[in-house]
Design a protein around this motif. Structure first.
Motif, PDB file in Angstrom:
ATOM      1  N   THR A 191       0.805  -1.219   0.000  1.00 34.66           N
ATOM      2  CA  THR A 191       0.000   0.000   0.000  1.00 34.66           C
ATOM      3  C   THR A 191       0.841   1.273   0.000  1.00 34.66           C
ATOM      4  OG1 THR A 191      -0.135  -0.012   2.408  1.00 34.66           O
ATOM      5  CG2 THR A 191      -1.930  -1.112   1.203  1.00 34.66           C
ATOM      6  N   ALA A 192       2.154   1.135  -0.102  1.00 29.99           N
ATOM      7  CA  ALA A 192       3.015   2.321  -0.112  1.00 29.99           C
ATOM      8  C   ALA A 192       2.670   3.197  -1.308  1.00 29.99           C
ATOM      9  CB  ALA A 192       4.480   1.907  -0.166  1.00 29.99           C
ATOM     10  N   ALA A 193       2.699   4.504  -1.105  1.00 31.84           N
ATOM     11  CA  ALA A 193       2.362   5.428  -2.185  1.00 31.84           C
ATOM     12  C   ALA A 193       3.370   5.311  -3.320  1.00 31.84           C
ATOM     13  CB  ALA A 193       2.343   6.855  -1.642  1.00 31.84           C
ATOM     14  N   GLU A 194       2.840   5.301  -4.522  1.00 27.28           N
ATOM     15  CA  GLU A 194       3.715   5.276  -5.689  1.00 27.28           C
ATOM     16  C   GLU A 194       4.220   6.686  -5.923  1.00 27.28           C
ATOM     17  OE1 GLU A 194       2.088   3.381  -9.108  1.00 27.28           O
ATOM     18  OE2 GLU A 194       1.093   1.851  -7.905  1.00 27.28           O
ATOM     19  N   PRO A 195       5.409   6.814  -6.511  1.00 22.35           N
ATOM     20  CA  PRO A 195       5.912   8.159  -6.775  1.00 22.35           C
ATOM     21  C   PRO A 195       5.018   8.878  -7.781  1.00 22.35           C
ATOM     22  CG  PRO A 195       7.348   6.493  -7.758  1.00 22.35           C
ATOM     23  CD  PRO A 195       6.312   5.773  -6.961  1.00 22.35           C
ATOM     24  N   ARG A 196       4.946  10.199  -7.655  1.00 21.99           N
ATOM     25  CA  ARG A 196       4.159  10.989  -8.600  1.00 21.99           C
ATOM     26  C   ARG A 196       4.769  10.869  -9.983  1.00 21.99           C
ATOM     27  NH1 ARG A 196       2.718  16.867  -6.209  1.00 21.99           N
ATOM     28  NH2 ARG A 196       1.131  16.189  -4.763  1.00 21.99           N
ATOM     29  N   PRO A 197       3.933  10.867 -11.007  1.00 22.55           N
ATOM     30  CA  PRO A 197       4.488  10.846 -12.363  1.00 22.55           C
ATOM     31  C   PRO A 197       5.211  12.163 -12.652  1.00 22.55           C
ATOM     32  CG  PRO A 197       2.099  11.104 -12.424  1.00 22.55           C
ATOM     33  CD  PRO A 197       2.483  10.861 -10.994  1.00 22.55           C
ATOM     34  N   GLU A 198       6.205  12.087 -13.484  1.00 22.69           N
ATOM     35  CA  GLU A 198       6.942  13.291 -13.873  1.00 22.69           C
ATOM     36  C   GLU A 198       6.033  14.182 -14.721  1.00 22.69           C
ATOM     37  OE1 GLU A 198      10.097  14.317 -13.058  1.00 22.69           O
ATOM     38  OE2 GLU A 198       9.928  12.668 -11.629  1.00 22.69           O
ATOM     39  N   PRO A 199       6.228  15.501 -14.683  1.00 23.16           N
ATOM     40  CA  PRO A 199       5.443  16.393 -15.541  1.00 23.16           C
ATOM     41  C   PRO A 199       5.633  15.993 -17.008  1.00 23.16           C
ATOM     42  CG  PRO A 199       6.615  17.657 -13.886  1.00 23.16           C
ATOM     43  CD  PRO A 199       7.128  16.247 -13.795  1.00 23.16           C
ATOM     44  N   PRO A 200       4.586  16.121 -17.831  1.00 20.64           N
ATOM     45  CA  PRO A 200       4.659  15.701 -19.226  1.00 20.64           C
ATOM     46  C   PRO A 200       5.337  16.706 -20.154  1.00 20.64           C
ATOM     47  CG  PRO A 200       2.467  16.474 -18.741  1.00 20.64           C
ATOM     48  CD  PRO A 200       3.235  16.514 -17.452  1.00 20.64           C
ATOM     49  N   VAL A 201       5.952  17.753 -19.594  1.00 20.84           N
ATOM     50  CA  VAL A 201       6.667  18.742 -20.397  1.00 20.84           C
ATOM     51  C   VAL A 201       8.055  18.959 -19.795  1.00 20.84           C
ATOM     52  CG1 VAL A 201       4.561  19.942 -21.141  1.00 20.84           C
ATOM     53  CG2 VAL A 201       5.737  20.701 -19.088  1.00 20.84           C
ATOM     54  N   ASP A 202       8.970  19.471 -20.619  1.00 23.42           N
ATOM     55  CA  ASP A 202      10.329  19.764 -20.176  1.00 23.42           C
ATOM     56  C   ASP A 202      10.652  21.219 -20.457  1.00 23.42           C
ATOM     57  OD1 ASP A 202      11.117  17.090 -19.411  1.00 23.42           O
ATOM     58  OD2 ASP A 202      11.148  16.615 -21.551  1.00 23.42           O
ATOM     59  N   GLU A 203      11.512  21.816 -19.622  1.00 23.34           N
ATOM     60  CA  GLU A 203      11.961  23.183 -19.880  1.00 23.34           C
ATOM     61  C   GLU A 203      12.648  23.232 -21.233  1.00 23.34           C
ATOM     62  OE1 GLU A 203      14.192  24.800 -16.602  1.00 23.34           O
ATOM     63  OE2 GLU A 203      12.528  24.498 -15.218  1.00 23.34           O
TER      64      GLU A 203
END
Length: 140
Positions: free
Chosen positions: A68-80
């Protein structure tokens, strides 16, 4: 249905805790780490009812285990530095255009109006929002 404004910076589930004659909502560390909130700052907080648990997180008084450990947040779908065409859907409280890309990720486009499809360069990326500048046209 609850209407959520485009200026939303953070959304998480928390339990209201009682301590003596006051009540508290704990802000998760991840919200600070991802710059959605900062200690010492003042924020407008919305409280929405949560009648049924719709996620897999443990009840507040239980310890998480590996399943039940939280999964890491997905990376933002855009890059600088990325250049892309976006569709501006609305205007935020500060008058900036608001576009949404993959997974509803918000891109703020100053000077853009709803219905416009400018080509923008992503200048700053945060966990919940990116800021861009128009590099080519705003024709709808």
């Amino acid at each position: 249905m609850v209407e959520i404004p485009d200026s939303l910076q953070s959304l998480f589930t928390a339990t209201v805790e009682e301590h003596e004659d006051r009540y508290y909502v704990e802000i998760p560390n991840s919200e600070i780490e991802h710059e959605a909130a900062a200690p010492g700052e003042t924020y407008r907080i919305a409280v929405l009812p949560h009648d049924a648990r719709t996620d897999d997180r443990p009840e507040p008084d239980t310890e998480p285990d590996e399943s039940t450990a939280a999964e890491p947040r997905p990376e933002p779908p855009v890059d600088e530095g990325e250049v892309r065409t976006v569709e501006v859907e609305s205007v935020g409280d500060q008058g900036d255009g608001i576009a949404k890309v993959e997974r509803g990720y918000v891109v703020i486009v100053p000077g853009a109006e709803p219905g416009e499809r400018p080509t923008v360069e992503i200048e700053q990326v945060k966990q919940n929002v990116a800021f861009a500048r128009v590099v080519d046209g705003q024709a709808a």
